[in-house]
Design a protein around this motif. Structure first.
Motif, PDB file in Angstrom:
ATOM      1  N   ALA A 307       0.837  -1.207   0.000  1.00 14.69           N
ATOM      2  CA  ALA A 307       0.000   0.000   0.000  1.00 14.69           C
ATOM      3  C   ALA A 307       0.868   1.251   0.000  1.00 14.69           C
ATOM      4  CB  ALA A 307      -0.936  -0.006   1.207  1.00 14.69           C
ATOM      5  N   MET A 308       1.964   1.221   0.747  1.00 20.61           N
ATOM      6  CA  MET A 308       2.860   2.373   0.789  1.00 20.61           C
ATOM      7  C   MET A 308       3.474   2.673  -0.574  1.00 20.61           C
ATOM      8  SD  MET A 308       3.532   4.332   3.422  1.00 20.61           S
ATOM      9  CE  MET A 308       1.781   4.457   3.773  1.00 20.61           C
ATOM     10  N   GLU A 309       3.670   1.634  -1.363  1.00 23.40           N
ATOM     11  CA  GLU A 309       4.280   1.809  -2.683  1.00 23.40           C
ATOM     12  C   GLU A 309       3.404   2.638  -3.621  1.00 23.40           C
ATOM     13  OE1 GLU A 309       7.379   0.929  -3.714  1.00 23.40           O
ATOM     14  OE2 GLU A 309       7.692   0.418  -1.607  1.00 23.40           O
ATOM     15  N   LYS A 310       2.124   2.761  -3.294  1.00 23.38           N
ATOM     16  CA  LYS A 310       1.194   3.523  -4.133  1.00 23.38           C
ATOM     17  C   LYS A 310       1.271   5.026  -3.851  1.00 23.38           C
ATOM     18  CE  LYS A 310      -2.097  -0.335  -3.922  1.00 23.38           C
ATOM     19  NZ  LYS A 310      -3.453  -0.754  -3.473  1.00 23.38           N
ATOM     20  N   LEU A 311       2.038   5.401  -2.832  1.00 21.73           N
ATOM     21  CA  LEU A 311       2.111   6.797  -2.407  1.00 21.73           C
ATOM     22  C   LEU A 311       3.401   7.452  -2.902  1.00 21.73           C
ATOM     23  CD1 LEU A 311       0.723   6.101   1.144  1.00 21.73           C
ATOM     24  CD2 LEU A 311      -0.427   7.444  -0.626  1.00 21.73           C
ATOM     25  N   PRO A 312       3.446   8.794  -2.922  1.00 21.60           N
ATOM     26  CA  PRO A 312       4.637   9.491  -3.448  1.00 21.60           C
ATOM     27  C   PRO A 312       5.896   9.167  -2.646  1.00 21.60           C
ATOM     28  CG  PRO A 312       2.818  11.025  -3.046  1.00 21.60           C
ATOM     29  CD  PRO A 312       2.413   9.726  -2.454  1.00 21.60           C
ATOM     30  N   GLU A 313       7.028   9.224  -3.324  1.00 21.80           N
ATOM     31  CA  GLU A 313       8.296   9.005  -2.624  1.00 21.80           C
ATOM     32  C   GLU A 313       8.497  10.083  -1.568  1.00 21.80           C
ATOM     33  OE1 GLU A 313      11.803   8.432  -4.851  1.00 21.80           O
ATOM     34  OE2 GLU A 313      10.931   6.930  -6.203  1.00 21.80           O
ATOM     35  N   HIS A 314       8.925   9.659  -0.405  1.00 22.42           N
ATOM     36  CA  HIS A 314       9.104  10.578   0.722  1.00 22.42           C
ATOM     37  C   HIS A 314       9.846   9.802   1.806  1.00 22.42           C
ATOM     38  CE1 HIS A 314       8.076  13.228   4.098  1.00 22.42           C
ATOM     39  NE2 HIS A 314       7.609  14.119   3.229  1.00 22.42           N
ATOM     40  N   PRO A 315      10.721  10.446   2.565  1.00 28.63           N
ATOM     41  CA  PRO A 315      11.413   9.732   3.651  1.00 28.63           C
ATOM     42  C   PRO A 315      10.444   9.041   4.617  1.00 28.63           C
ATOM     43  CG  PRO A 315      12.440  11.867   3.301  1.00 28.63           C
ATOM     44  CD  PRO A 315      11.222  11.833   2.423  1.00 28.63           C
ATOM     45  N   LEU A 316       9.291   9.680   4.862  1.00 24.66           N
ATOM     46  CA  LEU A 316       8.307   9.081   5.772  1.00 24.66           C
ATOM     47  C   LEU A 316       7.677   7.823   5.175  1.00 24.66           C
ATOM     48  CD1 LEU A 316       6.584  12.270   7.213  1.00 24.66           C
ATOM     49  CD2 LEU A 316       7.845  10.557   8.526  1.00 24.66           C
ATOM     50  N   ARG A 317       7.574   7.781   3.848  1.00 23.09           N
ATOM     51  CA  ARG A 317       7.031   6.579   3.212  1.00 23.09           C
ATOM     52  C   ARG A 317       7.924   5.385   3.499  1.00 23.09           C
ATOM     53  NH1 ARG A 317       6.596   5.250  -3.226  1.00 23.09           N
ATOM     54  NH2 ARG A 317       8.735   4.579  -2.824  1.00 23.09           N
ATOM     55  N   GLU A 318       9.219   5.597   3.451  1.00 20.29           N
ATOM     56  CA  GLU A 318      10.163   4.501   3.721  1.00 20.29           C
ATOM     57  C   GLU A 318      10.095   4.069   5.188  1.00 20.29           C
ATOM     58  OE1 GLU A 318      11.334   3.313   0.971  1.00 20.29           O
ATOM     59  OE2 GLU A 318      10.376   5.050   0.023  1.00 20.29           O
ATOM     60  N   ILE A 319       9.961   5.041   6.077  1.00 18.91           N
ATOM     61  CA  ILE A 319       9.882   4.705   7.508  1.00 18.91           C
ATOM     62  C   ILE A 319       8.606   3.919   7.799  1.00 18.91           C
ATOM     63  CG2 ILE A 319       9.697   5.643   9.839  1.00 18.91           C
ATOM     64  CD1 ILE A 319      11.394   8.014   8.911  1.00 18.91           C
ATOM     65  N   LEU A 320       7.486   4.339   7.214  1.00 20.28           N
ATOM     66  CA  LEU A 320       6.218   3.635   7.432  1.00 20.28           C
ATOM     67  C   LEU A 320       6.279   2.224   6.852  1.00 20.28           C
ATOM     68  CD1 LEU A 320       3.674   6.513   6.709  1.00 20.28           C
ATOM     69  CD2 LEU A 320       4.208   5.496   8.930  1.00 20.28           C
ATOM     70  N   SER A 321       6.929   2.068   5.715  1.00 24.56           N
ATOM     71  CA  SER A 321       7.099   0.736   5.137  1.00 24.56           C
ATOM     72  C   SER A 321       7.962  -0.139   6.048  1.00 24.56           C
ATOM     73  CB  SER A 321       7.746   0.851   3.754  1.00 24.56           C
ATOM     74  OG  SER A 321       7.855  -0.416   3.146  1.00 24.56           O
ATOM     75  N   ASP A 322       9.039   0.440   6.581  1.00 22.88           N
ATOM     76  CA  ASP A 322       9.900  -0.294   7.517  1.00 22.88           C
ATOM     77  C   ASP A 322       9.155  -0.646   8.800  1.00 22.88           C
ATOM     78  OD1 ASP A 322      12.005  -0.147   5.756  1.00 22.88           O
ATOM     79  OD2 ASP A 322      12.997   1.533   6.752  1.00 22.88           O
ATOM     80  N   LEU A 323       8.238   0.228   9.206  1.00 24.60           N
ATOM     81  CA  LEU A 323       7.442  -0.036  10.413  1.00 24.60           C
ATOM     82  C   LEU A 323       6.588  -1.282  10.226  1.00 24.60           C
ATOM     83  CD1 LEU A 323       6.474   0.960  13.235  1.00 24.60           C
ATOM     84  CD2 LEU A 323       4.708   2.272  12.030  1.00 24.60           C
ATOM     85  N   ALA A 324       6.011  -1.435   9.033  1.00 26.57           N
ATOM     86  CA  ALA A 324       5.200  -2.619   8.741  1.00 26.57           C
ATOM     87  C   ALA A 324       6.038  -3.885   8.823  1.00 26.57           C
ATOM     88  CB  ALA A 324       4.566  -2.490   7.361  1.00 26.57           C
ATOM     89  N   ASP A 325       7.286  -3.799   8.417  1.00 24.35           N
ATOM     90  CA  ASP A 325       8.190  -4.947   8.520  1.00 24.35           C
ATOM     91  C   ASP A 325       8.599  -5.183   9.972  1.00 24.35           C
ATOM     92  OD1 ASP A 325       9.940  -6.999   7.200  1.00 24.35           O
ATOM     93  OD2 ASP A 325      11.516  -5.778   8.081  1.00 24.35           O
ATOM     94  N   TYR A 326       8.787  -4.092  10.713  1.00 25.21           N
ATOM     95  CA  TYR A 326       9.265  -4.186  12.091  1.00 25.21           C
ATOM     96  C   TYR A 326       8.268  -4.901  13.004  1.00 25.21           C
ATOM     97  CZ  TYR A 326      10.650  -2.691  16.783  1.00 25.21           C
ATOM     98  OH  TYR A 326      10.994  -2.663  18.109  1.00 25.21           O
ATOM     99  N   VAL A 327       6.960  -4.676  12.795  1.00 24.00           N
ATOM    100  CA  VAL A 327       5.979  -5.271  13.706  1.00 24.00           C
ATOM    101  C   VAL A 327       5.968  -6.801  13.630  1.00 24.00           C
ATOM    102  CG1 VAL A 327       4.487  -3.236  13.697  1.00 24.00           C
ATOM    103  CG2 VAL A 327       4.027  -5.097  12.084  1.00 24.00           C
ATOM    104  N   VAL A 328       6.501  -7.333  12.521  1.00 24.99           N
ATOM    105  CA  VAL A 328       6.570  -8.799  12.406  1.00 24.99           C
ATOM    106  C   VAL A 328       8.013  -9.314  12.424  1.00 24.99           C
ATOM    107  CG1 VAL A 328       4.377  -9.016  11.184  1.00 24.99           C
ATOM    108  CG2 VAL A 328       6.485  -8.680   9.881  1.00 24.99           C
ATOM    109  N   ALA A 329       8.994  -8.392  12.506  1.00 22.26           N
ATOM    110  CA  ALA A 329      10.398  -8.808  12.471  1.00 22.26           C
ATOM    111  C   ALA A 329      10.751  -9.742  13.622  1.00 22.26           C
ATOM    112  CB  ALA A 329      11.307  -7.581  12.510  1.00 22.26           C
ATOM    113  N   ARG A 330      10.094  -9.569  14.761  1.00 20.75           N
ATOM    114  CA  ARG A 330      10.378 -10.421  15.924  1.00 20.75           C
ATOM    115  C   ARG A 330       9.888 -11.851  15.722  1.00 20.75           C
ATOM    116  NH1 ARG A 330       5.771  -7.490  19.633  1.00 20.75           N
ATOM    117  NH2 ARG A 330       4.388  -7.324  17.883  1.00 20.75           N
ATOM    118  N   LEU A 331       9.126 -12.086  14.640  1.00 23.55           N
ATOM    119  CA  LEU A 331       8.627 -13.438  14.347  1.00 23.55           C
ATOM    120  C   LEU A 331       9.565 -14.200  13.435  1.00 23.55           C
ATOM    121  CD1 LEU A 331       4.880 -12.572  13.569  1.00 23.55           C
ATOM    122  CD2 LEU A 331       5.924 -13.056  15.780  1.00 23.55           C
ATOM    123  N   LYS A 332      10.562 -13.505  12.847  1.00 23.05           N
ATOM    124  CA  LYS A 332      11.384 -14.145  11.826  1.00 23.05           C
ATOM    125  C   LYS A 332      12.506 -14.964  12.445  1.00 23.05           C
ATOM    126  CE  LYS A 332      10.344 -10.564   8.427  1.00 23.05           C
ATOM    127  NZ  LYS A 332      10.850  -9.493   7.582  1.00 23.05           N
TER     128      LYS A 332
END
Length: 332
Positions: A307-332
């Motif tokens: 979903a984040m990929e559909k939005l304009p490039e912006h430093p916050l877009r990358e952080i929000l995308s990383d946040l989505a990965d972070y919430v499940v990173a502890r499961l890997k």
């Protein structure tokens, strides 16, 4: 790894939004004041100032900034989101008869249930005052619907938590209510207030929805395989509290008659004995439901990132995308 890259996504988010969050916190302190009922700020301050990441209001601020918003109404909406969240926590602790939150005694324990419920109602009222001040009927509609969905989800959880007929669809409804509804509303209103396209608003909604679902599934999974020193919960607390979360729902769906009798006794009837948690974990291992639950959490995280990929490039877009990965990173 440099210092920036070693920071967690929510820490980077807080850093990017520092000045806005200072303003939001000042607004929260101002609006939780009460001239006539001093218990209101006492109870509210106990919870609001207890720590926590303030993730939900930061999502609103980040969504608005990502979309190029330059006004001040996003501050009011961020405070609104935090008030709604705090109100639901006050009510939840009464319903769950909780004694601790974030390592501190709950408000209902320090004061009483009546105070927690009434102060929660006050915060809901304050949240509606704030959202009305933005002058956006659509924002009001989104946040009012989210508030109703949260309440609906809590009631559904209360009635389905120990019912073996609860399937994955019902579980998802509960998760959307108790967690994802406020995440998606928080991000969606940020786009609405910025006046971006409908496609961008929809992408923000999809991000918040998927992020909230991934977050909750991961939390439920960690109850059975997490480190109690990290999670703050003992392994199997949900089992002992007779909560049907996704790992158990998946095991019940595949259970033999004998296994279903075990789940009926321990979850529906609450007649638990020594060794029952080990037996529950063995059944989850038999059907690999922890692995399947992990796969679901990762899939929802991937949806949020898409979903984040559909939005304009912006430093916050990358952080929000990383946040989505972070919430499940502890499961890997």
């Amino acid at each position: 790894m440099d210092q920036v890259n070693s920071q967690k996504p929510h820490e980077l988010l807080a850093e990017h939004l520092d000045s806005e969050m200072v303003a939001v916190n000042a607004l929260i302190r101002d609006r939780m004041a009460s001239k006539h009922a001093p218990r209101i700020p006492e109870v509210t301050a106990h919870l609001v100032e207890a720590g926590g990441k303030r993730l939900r209001p930061m999502l609103t601020l980040a969504a608005a900034k990502l979309c190029g918003y330059s006004g001040a109404d996003h501050l009011k909406l961020a405070a609104t989101v935090e008030f709604i969240h705090t109100a639901t926590l006050l009510h939840d602790d009464v319903v769950d008869e909780s004694g601790k939150r974030r390592g501190r005694p709950t408000a209902n324990l320090l004061w009483d249930n009546k105070s927690s419920v009434l102060v929660g109602d006050y915060l809901f009222s304050r949240s509606f005052q704030l959202m009305v001040e933005t002058g956006s009927l659509r924002v009001l509609d989104i946040l009012a619907n989210a508030s109703a969905t949260i309440a609906e989800g809590e009631v559904l959880q209360m009635t389905s938590a120990s019912d073996l007929r609860t399937d994955e669809d019902v579980y998802l409804q509960v998760v959307r209510g108790k967690t994802a509804a406020l995440f998606s509303a928080a991000t969606e209103v940020g786009g609405v207030i910025a006046g971006v396209s409908e496609d961008a608003v929809q992408a923000l909604f999809e991000y918040g929805d998927a992020l909230g679902i991934a977050f909750q599934i991961a939390d439920d999974l960690l109850d059975y395989q997490g480190d109690s020193k990290v999670t703050g919960k003992n392994v199997g607390d949900d089992f002992r509290e007779r909560k049907l979360t996704l790992p158990v729902i998946k095991a019940v769906a595949q259970a033999t008659n004998e296994e279903r009798a075990f789940w009926t006794r321990t979850i529906e009837r609450g007649k638990q004995e020594d060794g029952d948690l080990d037996q529950a974990l063995a059944l989850m291992a038999k059907y690999q439901t922890l692995q399947a639950t992990r796969k679901d959490a990762l899939a929802w995280s991937a949806k949020a990132q898409a979903a984040m990929e559909k939005l304009p490039e912006h430093p916050l877009r990358e952080i929000l995308s990383d946040l989505a990965d972070y919430v499940v990173a502890r499961l890997k």
